[in-house]
Design a protein around this motif. Structure first.
Motif, mmCIF file in Angstrom:
data_model
loop_
_atom_site.group_PDB
_atom_site.id
_atom_site.type_symbol
_atom_site.label_atom_id
_atom_site.label_comp_id
_atom_site.label_asym_id
_atom_site.label_seq_id
_atom_site.Cartn_x
_atom_site.Cartn_y
_atom_site.Cartn_z
ATOM 1 N N PRO A 10 15.210 -37.804 -74.776
ATOM 2 C CA PRO A 10 15.344 -37.985 -73.330
ATOM 3 C C PRO A 10 14.103 -38.563 -72.635
ATOM 4 C CG PRO A 10 15.058 -35.655 -73.831
ATOM 5 C CD PRO A 10 15.148 -36.376 -75.148
ATOM 6 N N ALA A 11 12.929 -38.377 -73.194
ATOM 7 C CA ALA A 11 11.718 -38.794 -72.476
ATOM 8 C C ALA A 11 11.425 -40.271 -72.694
ATOM 9 C CB ALA A 11 10.524 -37.965 -72.947
ATOM 10 N N CYS A 12 10.755 -40.867 -71.725
ATOM 11 C CA CYS A 12 10.378 -42.271 -71.869
ATOM 12 C C CYS A 12 8.928 -42.455 -71.469
ATOM 13 C CB CYS A 12 11.275 -43.168 -71.022
ATOM 14 S SG CYS A 12 11.228 -44.879 -71.598
ATOM 15 N N GLN A 33 8.594 -47.366 -67.360
ATOM 16 C CA GLN A 33 9.660 -47.444 -66.358
ATOM 17 C C GLN A 33 10.131 -48.895 -66.283
ATOM 18 O OE1 GLN A 33 11.069 -44.889 -64.277
ATOM 19 N NE2 GLN A 33 12.517 -46.544 -63.899
ATOM 20 N N ARG A 46 16.353 -42.953 -64.207
ATOM 21 C CA ARG A 46 16.463 -41.839 -65.142
ATOM 22 C C ARG A 46 17.270 -40.676 -64.581
ATOM 23 N NH1 ARG A 46 13.315 -41.458 -68.970
ATOM 24 N NH2 ARG A 46 15.181 -40.562 -69.830
ATOM 25 N N LYS A 47 17.549 -40.703 -63.289
ATOM 26 C CA LYS A 47 18.328 -39.605 -62.719
ATOM 27 C C LYS A 47 19.820 -39.836 -62.887
ATOM 28 C CE LYS A 47 14.879 -38.675 -59.271
ATOM 29 N NZ LYS A 47 14.446 -38.955 -57.917
ATOM 30 N N ARG A 89 22.633 -34.104 -74.056
ATOM 31 C CA ARG A 89 21.344 -34.134 -74.747
ATOM 32 C C ARG A 89 21.324 -33.057 -75.804
ATOM 33 N NH1 ARG A 89 17.666 -35.059 -69.454
ATOM 34 N NH2 ARG A 89 18.604 -37.074 -68.980
ATOM 35 N N TRP A 141 5.606 -49.684 -64.301
ATOM 36 C CA TRP A 141 4.475 -48.990 -64.902
ATOM 37 C C TRP A 141 4.756 -48.587 -66.340
ATOM 38 C CZ3 TRP A 141 5.659 -44.016 -66.563
ATOM 39 C CH2 TRP A 141 6.672 -43.312 -65.889
ATOM 40 N N PHE A 167 3.075 -45.565 -69.323
ATOM 41 C CA PHE A 167 2.130 -44.464 -69.552
ATOM 42 C C PHE A 167 1.538 -44.690 -70.929
ATOM 43 C CE2 PHE A 167 0.981 -40.215 -71.105
ATOM 44 C CZ PHE A 167 0.220 -39.760 -70.043
ATOM 45 N N HIS A 194 -3.018 -41.827 -72.104
ATOM 46 C CA HIS A 194 -3.263 -40.804 -71.083
ATOM 47 C C HIS A 194 -3.353 -41.309 -69.657
ATOM 48 C CE1 HIS A 194 -3.805 -38.053 -74.364
ATOM 49 N NE2 HIS A 194 -4.670 -38.886 -74.911
ATOM 50 N N LYS A 195 -2.825 -42.492 -69.406
ATOM 51 C CA LYS A 195 -2.941 -43.027 -68.050
ATOM 52 C C LYS A 195 -1.690 -43.783 -67.659
ATOM 53 C CE LYS A 195 -6.993 -44.743 -65.914
ATOM 54 N NZ LYS A 195 -8.413 -44.469 -66.081
ATOM 55 N N ARG A 196 -1.310 -43.643 -66.401
ATOM 56 C CA ARG A 196 -0.253 -44.506 -65.880
ATOM 57 C C ARG A 196 -0.881 -45.833 -65.493
ATOM 58 N NH1 ARG A 196 4.633 -43.305 -61.733
ATOM 59 N NH2 ARG A 196 4.804 -41.516 -63.125
#
Ligand code: SF4
Ligand code: SF4
Lengths: 64, 485
Positions: B68-70, B73, B79-80, B95, B191, B193, B196-198
């Protein structure tokens, strides 16, 4: 000093859980929650709260 | 000029004679291998419905939504969003944990003997959820050693996992690459990730595109088949996709699949909300034709849901939701083996029928083309009732050969038991440009409605192999005697 997850916005993707350096995030019941006792706001480990950086839904903010 | 996916030359070359009782020669099971495909590659794709147009008639895939995680974007993703009527990549209702996914795969393998491929494609990114992805594949591999694995990724985390992917015998990877120029990429990815940074803007796109190319190179260097998916976004990357095609081809990608942007304000995606439109079917086909000279394009892609189950074009996911599965499952290899034996026989038979069909279209000297829509429920045969078809496969017949060039989705209009004419309008619109529809059966009402719209519909070729039927039709239409026995 801690972050918290707004359950209405959270899609339960779990991205924040695996990024948290303090293991402060758990899946509880139907949503992810941050344990305020464990959360360090990532100070000392990263420039910004990792959970907030990775969350695609803008569900994370400083706890009130 | 574009060439058909199944080129005439590749099909009229006689296959190597089958050796009795032995698999030492490349002839085994590959009697329908197109001559322009390397035998080693054919072994990897011949049972994979997404990679082989031929296999998609016979074999089924299933996806399990354990990821489920990405980590990025995209402007075409929200994602909702989650709706069980939707059929879009990245949108999913159920899921699963790796343990649940394992139970589901074993239960499906028992009920769907066509199953040949297990894929992990989201709803997020398979590699951003690597622990889940790996645990699922490892458990399934132990129970069902011969199943093929594939995964889909945006490529950001790819270079970190290529060695493990190779070790786990995941021999198919799909990377979604929408741009090779960061200026274009920045309009698609707000964006990422990473480390460790967006990161946003050009920086984000530059890192992502660089990681995608590196991951692609690392995979092909290890002999893993890589398919590239690109979402065609008019005005943003439509002209640029030819350059993407060149870049991925140069790095050894096997297939390039161009998919239309699906954009609707109701989806709540950035593109949906800002009025970015998707391409028309004609624009998509024109672009695919333009790219056809490059690596093989996949025209049979159905943009499956991340929990789809079944042959391409069907989704039996609702039959296998978690609450319908038993607590404990044991795997029985017998049904899948029996089905494989059946397919091996059918394939030889179909290969011969197809050669005949191609000879008949080849005999027509003029460059006349025929667009035929076929109602099928699999097995490469004309075997679906017109009113039950949820989609039609579109074949083009011409002197160069017979090629699957796409599919048209429709709502099955007679699901309620009555011929509700009200829904025939959209069906007729979906069949725009089609000359003839082939099906197993059709009622008088829809037949007349189609004729009125200038489309012939016939059940005269019911249960024939599709190529045989199209070949016969073509020969009859253009005044030739078909070469069939
Ligand atoms: S701010 Fe850092 S420590 Fe606190 S929950 Fe988020 S990731 Fe964990
Ligand atoms: S990353 Fe955001 S949406 Fe995903 S589980 Fe955490 S809070 Fe929820």
């Amino acid at each position: 000093m801690a972050m918290s997850i707004n359950a209405d916005d959270c899609t339960a993707c779990g991205a924040c859980e695996s990024e948290c350096p303090s293991k402060a995030i758990r899946f509880k019941g139907a949503a992810y929650v941050i344990d305020p006792k464990k959360c360090t706001e990532c100070q000392g480990t990263a420039d910004a709260p990792q959970c907030d950086e990775v969350c695609p839904s803008g569900a994370i903010a400083k706890a009130a | 000029m574009s060439s058909p996916i199944i080129s005439l030359a590749s099909l009229t070359t006689s296959p190597a004679p089958r050796r009795k009782g032995g698999c030492a020669a490349t002839g085994c099971g590959s009697s329908t291998r197109p001559a322009d495909i390397d035998p080693a590659v054919w072994e990897m794709i011949k049972d994979h419905p997404c990679y082989s147009e031929e296999a998609h008639h016979y074999f089924a895939r299933m996806h399990v939504a354990v990821a489920p995680a990405c980590n990025i974007q995209c402007n075409y993703c929200n994602r909702k969003y989650d709706c069980s009527n939707e059929s879009r990549p990245g949108v999913v209702s159920e899921r699963l944990t790796p343990e649940e996914a394992f139970r589901k795969v074993v239960a499906v393998a028992a009920a769907v003997p066509e199953l040949s491929v297990l894929g992990i494609a989201g709803p997020g990114d398979a590699l951003a959820n690597w622990k889940n992805t790996r645990a699922t594949f490892e458990a399934v591999r132990k129970a069902i050693p011969d199943i093929k694995f594939c995964l889909s990724t945006n490529g950001l985390a790819l270079p970190d996992h290529v060695d493990e992917i190779a070790d786990m015998a995941i021999d198919h990877v799909t990377i979604t690459i929408n741009a090779v120029d960061p200026e274009v990429g920045a309009k698609i990815y707000p964006w990422i990730f990473y480390d460790h940074k967006r990161r946003t803007g050009l920086e984000a796109a530059t890192i992502l595109l660089e990681r995608q190319m590196r991951g692609l190179e690392m995979l092909t260097a290890r002999g893993i088949l890589v398919k590239i998916n690109s979402v065609m976004i008019p005005g943003i990357n439509d002209d640029h996709l030819a350059e993407v095609n060149r870049a991925v081809r140069a790095r050894g990608a096997f297939l390039h699949n161009v998919m239309p942007l699906i954009s609707d304000p109701a989806h709540g995606t950035h593109f949906g909300l800002t009025g970015q439109r998707g391409p028309t079917p004609a624009e998509l086909t024109a672009l695919q034709d333009r790219l056809d000279g490059g690596i093989k394009l996949m025209r049979h892609c159905r943009q499956c849901r991340a929990d789809a189950i079944g042959l391409l074009g069907e989704d039996r996911g609702q039959e296998f939701t978690m609450e319908k599965l038993p607590e404990t499952v044991t795997y029985d290899p017998a049904p899948r083996q029996a089905y494989r034996d059946f397919v091996a026989a059918e394939r030889g038979d179909r290969g011969a029928a197809r050669d005949d069909a191609l000879r008949s279209v080849e005999a027509v000297a003029d460059d006349v083309r025929l667009l035929v829509a076929v109602a099928t429920k699999g097995g490469a045969r004309v075997n679906e009732h017109f009113g039950h078809a949820r989609e039609f496969q579109v074949f083009e017949a011409g002197p160069k050969g017979i090629a699957l060039i796409g599919h048209r989705k429709v709502d099955a209009y007679c699901m309620g038991g009555f011929g509700e004419d009200a829904t025939l309008g959209p069906t007729i619109a979906a069949l725009d440009g089609i000359d003839t529809v082939l099906c197993a059966k059709v009622g008088d009402c829809p037949r007349e409605a189609l004729v009125a719209a200038g489309i012939t519909v016939t059940d005269a070729y019911a249960y024939d192999y599709i190529e045989t039927a199209v070949g016969k039709l073509y020969a009859e239409r253009f005044g030739l005697t078909a070469v069939f026995a």
